[in-house]
Design an enzyme around this catalytic site. Structure first.
Site, mmCIF file in Angstrom:
data_model
loop_
_atom_site.group_PDB
_atom_site.id
_atom_site.type_symbol
_atom_site.label_atom_id
_atom_site.label_comp_id
_atom_site.label_asym_id
_atom_site.label_seq_id
_atom_site.Cartn_x
_atom_site.Cartn_y
_atom_site.Cartn_z
ATOM 1 C CG ASP A 148 36.032 40.176 53.627
ATOM 2 O OD1 ASP A 148 35.108 40.545 52.872
ATOM 3 O OD2 ASP A 148 36.837 39.280 53.319
ATOM 4 C CE1 TYR A 175 40.418 38.343 46.820
ATOM 5 C CE2 TYR A 175 42.627 39.202 47.167
ATOM 6 C CZ TYR A 175 41.255 39.339 47.276
ATOM 7 O OH TYR A 175 40.721 40.477 47.833
HETATM 8 C C1 GLA Z 1 37.777 38.098 49.677
HETATM 9 C C2 GLA Z 1 38.577 39.293 50.188
HETATM 10 C C3 GLA Z 1 37.799 40.607 50.004
HETATM 11 C C4 GLA Z 1 37.271 40.743 48.588
HETATM 12 C C5 GLA Z 1 36.570 39.467 48.139
HETATM 13 C C6 GLA Z 1 36.182 39.502 46.692
HETATM 14 O O1 GLA Z 1 36.656 37.887 50.485
HETATM 15 O O2 GLA Z 1 38.880 39.119 51.551
HETATM 16 O O3 GLA Z 1 38.610 41.694 50.345
HETATM 17 O O4 GLA Z 1 38.293 41.099 47.696
HETATM 18 O O5 GLA Z 1 37.382 38.311 48.327
HETATM 19 O O6 GLA Z 1 35.230 40.493 46.482
#
Ligand code: GLA
Length: 388
Positions: A180, A230
């Protein structure tokens, strides 16, 4: 947000809060949408996100009254915060909510030897929060650019992305990858960013799909377990990589997998399978983008969703429903080539490849499933500082 038309409104909002005088500048950072390569970044894999045409703006000006303080106001949340240029906390305080992203970014810069200078920061913009467009990375990046400019310093986009990621890890408690923050800093208009999260090599992939566009549809739900699940997925992958004597899953070969097959749990097997196949899909997707091969792009989006839902187990009922609705309509009217969940999962948004002309009827038809709204995406430029 069109800065030319919004300029005087923004300036007077800033001055109403912090008083007039002095040169006000704006750090502007876009949101992002990931086209493909999900949950691969923290596994040293490949991702292909774009920056979107919605932004967080941090208007800023050097401090006058109290030079050792940074004063922050967020227009969106109507809340304020203030902290010292010499540092805030070692870690985030959940009670601070949004301010963690600002303080965390400030602290990450201090940790890199940047001597911050006092200033007034006014946060605004048209990037919705919690809609799967990574408003947190945009806020971190815009804050970092504002603080660096106030300090008279500059930082290359990649180290800047790592500083912003540290803010998220330490202050927001999510062990996110580097996708991101990198795309928010580096994106180019009309291009996706192919990022190799192992070597950190990047390539701008042109998007020229005649008559087709990407769009996001937001379920409007965000399940509580998003953050903890996550981190759990990440830990599962790290465990599998450790068994394979690798730092990440990037270097894993079929032979290595065969050798340790018995030591992985069934769910760890599925997690690894997702990561390995998703990396392949990213490469295939980038090639299909270059060919303008809409059918292949759609098929890859669909396959990515199945893998995320079944193998990686990060989807949810609302995301699966929305994807199914988009596909069912696409099968009837050929307006949608493919769709998948995008971002961390457990709620959030779906990204779809649509005939551009079909977007308005799709947006209407998806309303019961996309309660958070929908947006036709324009691949946009990365973060920058402008004069107001
Ligand atoms: C979130 C995290 C990213 C990535 C996505 C899944 O957006 O901030 O770094 O791991 O999940 O692809």
């Amino acid at each position: 947000m069109d800065l030319r038309t919004e300029r005087s409104r923004l300036l007077s909002a800033f001055q109403k809060r912090f008083g007039s005088g002095g040169q006000v500048r704006a750090a502007i950072a876009p949101g992002r949408s990931n086209l493909i390569g999900e949950h691969t970044d923290y596994n040293g894999g490949l991702v292909l996100p774009i920056a979107v045409d919605r932004h967080i703006l941090v208007l800023f000006r050097p401090a006058r009254g109290t030079p050792a303080r940074i004063a922050v106001y967020t227009e969106t949340l109507e809340a304020r915060d203030e902290f010292s240029v010499s540092g805030t906390h070692a870690a985030g305080d959940p009670k601070l909510h949004w301010a963690n992203y600002v303080r965390g970014t400030a602290q990450a810069l201090i940790n890199r030897g940047i001597k911050l200078k006092g200033g007034d920061l006014y946060i605004t913009g048209d990037l919705p929060r919690g809609a799967g467009l990574s408003s947190s990375a945009a806020l971190e990046t815009a804050t970092a650019l504002a603080l660096l400019t106030l300090a008279g310093r500059a930082m290359a986009p990649q180290p800047l992305a790592f500083a912003c990621q540290e803010a998220e890890h330490r202050f927001a408690g999510v062990r996110c990858g580097i996708m991101d923050q990198t795309v928010v800093g580096l994106a180019k208009p009309n291009h996706a960013l192919l990022l190799d999260c192992h070597s950190m090599a990047t390539r701008h992939v042109p998007i020229a799909l005649r008559g087709y566009s990407f769009a996001v549809f937001d379920t409007g739900v965000r399940h509580k377990l998003a953050g903890s699940e996550y981190n759990k997925r990440r830990a599962e992958c790290e465990h599998a990589a450790a068994l394979l004597k690798q730092k990440t899953l990037r270097g894993v070969t079929l032979d290595a997998m065969l050798a340790i097959a018995g030591s992985l749990t069934a769910s760890e097997h599925r997690r690894v399978r997702h990561v390995l196949t998703e990396n392949l899909r990213v490469v295939q997707f980038a090639a299909a983008l270059a060919r303008g091969d809409v059918a292949e792009l759609g098929a890859l989006l669909d396959a990515s969703h199945e893998s995320l839902s079944r193998d990686y187990a990060v989807s949810c009922v609302e995301l699966d429903q929305l994807v199914a609705q988009l596909r069912a309509r696409g099968a009837r009217d050929h307006g949608c080539a493919g769709a998948r969940m995008t971002g961390g999962g457990f709620g959030g948004a779906v990204v779809a490849l649509l005939k551009t002309s079909a977007f308005p009827p799709y947006a209407r038809a998806m309303k019961p499933y996309a309660k958070g709204g929908s947006l036709l995406l324009t691949p946009s430029a990365g973060a920058r500082v402008v004069r107001l």
